[in-house]
Design an enzyme around this catalytic site. Structure first.
Site, short mmCIF file in Angstrom:
data_model
loop_
_atom_site.label_atom_id
_atom_site.label_comp_id
_atom_site.label_asym_id
_atom_site.label_seq_id
_atom_site.Cartn_x
_atom_site.Cartn_y
_atom_site.Cartn_z
N GLY A 189 0.82 -1.22 0.00
CA GLY A 189 0.00 0.00 0.00
C GLY A 189 0.84 1.26 0.00
O GLY A 189 0.32 2.36 0.12
N HIS A 230 10.09 6.26 4.23
CA HIS A 230 9.30 7.12 5.11
C HIS A 230 8.39 6.28 5.98
O HIS A 230 7.92 5.22 5.57
CB HIS A 230 8.45 8.10 4.28
CG HIS A 230 7.48 7.40 3.39
ND1 HIS A 230 7.86 6.82 2.21
CD2 HIS A 230 6.16 7.13 3.52
CE1 HIS A 230 6.83 6.24 1.64
NE2 HIS A 230 5.78 6.41 2.42
P1 AMP Z 1 2.84 5.65 1.31
O1 AMP Z 1 1.59 5.80 0.48
O2 AMP Z 1 2.75 4.72 2.45
O3 AMP Z 1 4.05 5.41 0.43
O4 AMP Z 1 3.08 7.06 1.98
C1 AMP Z 1 3.47 8.18 1.21
C2 AMP Z 1 2.70 9.34 1.71
O5 AMP Z 1 3.26 10.52 1.15
C3 AMP Z 1 1.25 9.29 1.29
O6 AMP Z 1 0.44 9.18 2.44
C4 AMP Z 1 1.04 10.60 0.54
O7 AMP Z 1 -0.16 11.20 0.97
C5 AMP Z 1 2.23 11.44 0.94
N1 AMP Z 1 2.70 12.37 -0.08
C6 AMP Z 1 2.66 12.22 -1.42
N2 AMP Z 1 3.23 13.33 -2.02
C7 AMP Z 1 3.63 14.16 -1.02
C8 AMP Z 1 4.27 15.43 -0.97
N3 AMP Z 1 4.61 16.09 -2.07
N4 AMP Z 1 4.51 15.98 0.26
C9 AMP Z 1 4.16 15.32 1.39
N5 AMP Z 1 3.54 14.13 1.40
C10 AMP Z 1 3.28 13.55 0.22
#
Ligand code: AMP
Length: 318
Positions: free
Chosen positions: A148, A155
């Site tokens: 997911g 991160h």
């Molecule tokens: P995941 O989906 O577990 O890989 O988490 C990545 C997260 O990064 C998601 O929850 C997104 O909402 C978030 N995300 C995507 N693009 C950005 C951005 N430019 N700045 C901050 N968060 C972001």
């Protein structure tokens, strides 16, 4: 050191970002429902704004949105004084104050968590829980293509647990002392839920939780989690294994993942789903889940593996 007022810092930044529309956040409805068979509670939210969030493989691979953050989202560029992680608001939050712990140096999302990353995560949760005793926090790590995750830059995600919501792992670990798994003491697994998951209670006193202890918990659960992929390795030797990690002050949980999305209702899950927090994009699906919460266990199973509670480990599966 993580600042003692970290919760306040996140909240101030979030309120400002929301006012200036730097975050895309419009939650419509949430309901807590219970599956009468498994006893699992679900916090179901209708979140149409998730349609704007890129999914795995939908982003331009040459761009890394987590490397250079908008200053409006950056809470701390050095979370714990070691320079390893920054704390940034999630651009597409699913709750207020939803944040990300991002490695300052690029590391791959498939890489294992380091003892330092685990310890910083635990300290952050503990600080935030202590700062406001009405709130509880959870950190999740989605690793691998079926987990997911949508970004390949390493991160973790930090969320506030919804008020009055009890993840099933709370009940499973209730009144249990911390232990490390052994042949005699398998990690906890709730035999009423459909999917495989491995849970360890953490010591009640946070002073007893060390980097070593967290690393031992994580690696022992990871070993069990990765066992599920052994049967596939002959056919797909390059298989990238997927799992979710969930961490609260009380427990750590790992869930092996087979699919990102359940075909049945076209619903995708990350680690949040395996705490019972469901984010639903479409109103029709939201209504169906609220009316018949018992369907969720099947969906979570479709994206995970068969529960193995009570199955004794052997030389191939341990
Ligand atoms: P995941 O989906 O577990 O890989 O988490 C990545 C997260 O990064 C998601 O929850 C997104 O909402 C978030 N995300 C995507 N693009 C950005 C951005 N430019 N700045 C901050 N968060 C972001």
């Amino acid at each position: 050191m993580i600042p003692a007022t970290v919760s306040q810092l996140v909240n101030d930044k979030f309120q400002e970002a929301q006012k200036n529309e730097n975050v895309v956040f419009k939650k419509l409805e949430s309901k807590i429902v219970k599956d009468s068979e498994s006893g699992m509670r679900f916090f179901v939210s209708l979140v149409p704004s998730l349609n704007e969030k890129p999914e795995f493989g939908q982003t331009d691979a040459s761009k890394d949105p987590l490397a250079e953050n908008e200053p409006e989202l950056l809470v701390l560029d050095d979370l714990d004084g070691s320079g390893a992680l920054k704390l940034v608001l999630n651009k597409f939050p699913i709750t207020e104050n939803h944040s990300l712990l991002i490695t300052n140096e690029f590391k791959d999302q498939m890489s294992a968590l380091s003892p330092e990353e685990l310890m910083t995560s635990y300290k952050l949760i503990t600080k935030m829980d202590n700062e406001d005793e009405n709130k509880r926090h959870m950190i999740i790590y989605n690793s691998g293509p079926q987990s997911g995750s949508s970004q390949s830059h390493k991160h973790l995600q930090l969320i506030e647990l919804p008020q009055k919501f009890i993840p099933f792992q709370d009940i499973l670990t209730n009144g249990k002392d911390h232990f490390l798994p052994s042949i005699k003491d398998e990690p906890l697994q709730d035999n009423k839920v459909s999917f495989a998951h491995f849970v360890l209670p953490l010591p009640e006193e946070s002073e007893e939780v060390t980097e070593d202890l967290l690393a031992m918990c994580y690696f022992s659960l990871l070993q069990r989690t990765l066992t599920f992929f052994q049967d596939w390795l002959n056919e797909t030797p390059d298989l990238i294994k997927s799992y979710n990690l969930l961490l609260t002050k009380k427990w750590i949980c790992l869930v092996p993942r087979s699919n990102i999305k359940a075909k049945t209702l076209d619903v995708g899950f990350n680690a949040l789903g395996y705490a019972g927090i469901l984010l639903i994009k479409e109103k029709e699906t939201f209504d169906k889940i609220v009316e018949t919460p018992n369907v969720v266990n099947d969906l979570l199973f479709e994206c995970g593996f068969q529960n193995t509670a009570g199955v004794k480990p052997n030389e191939y599966n341990y």
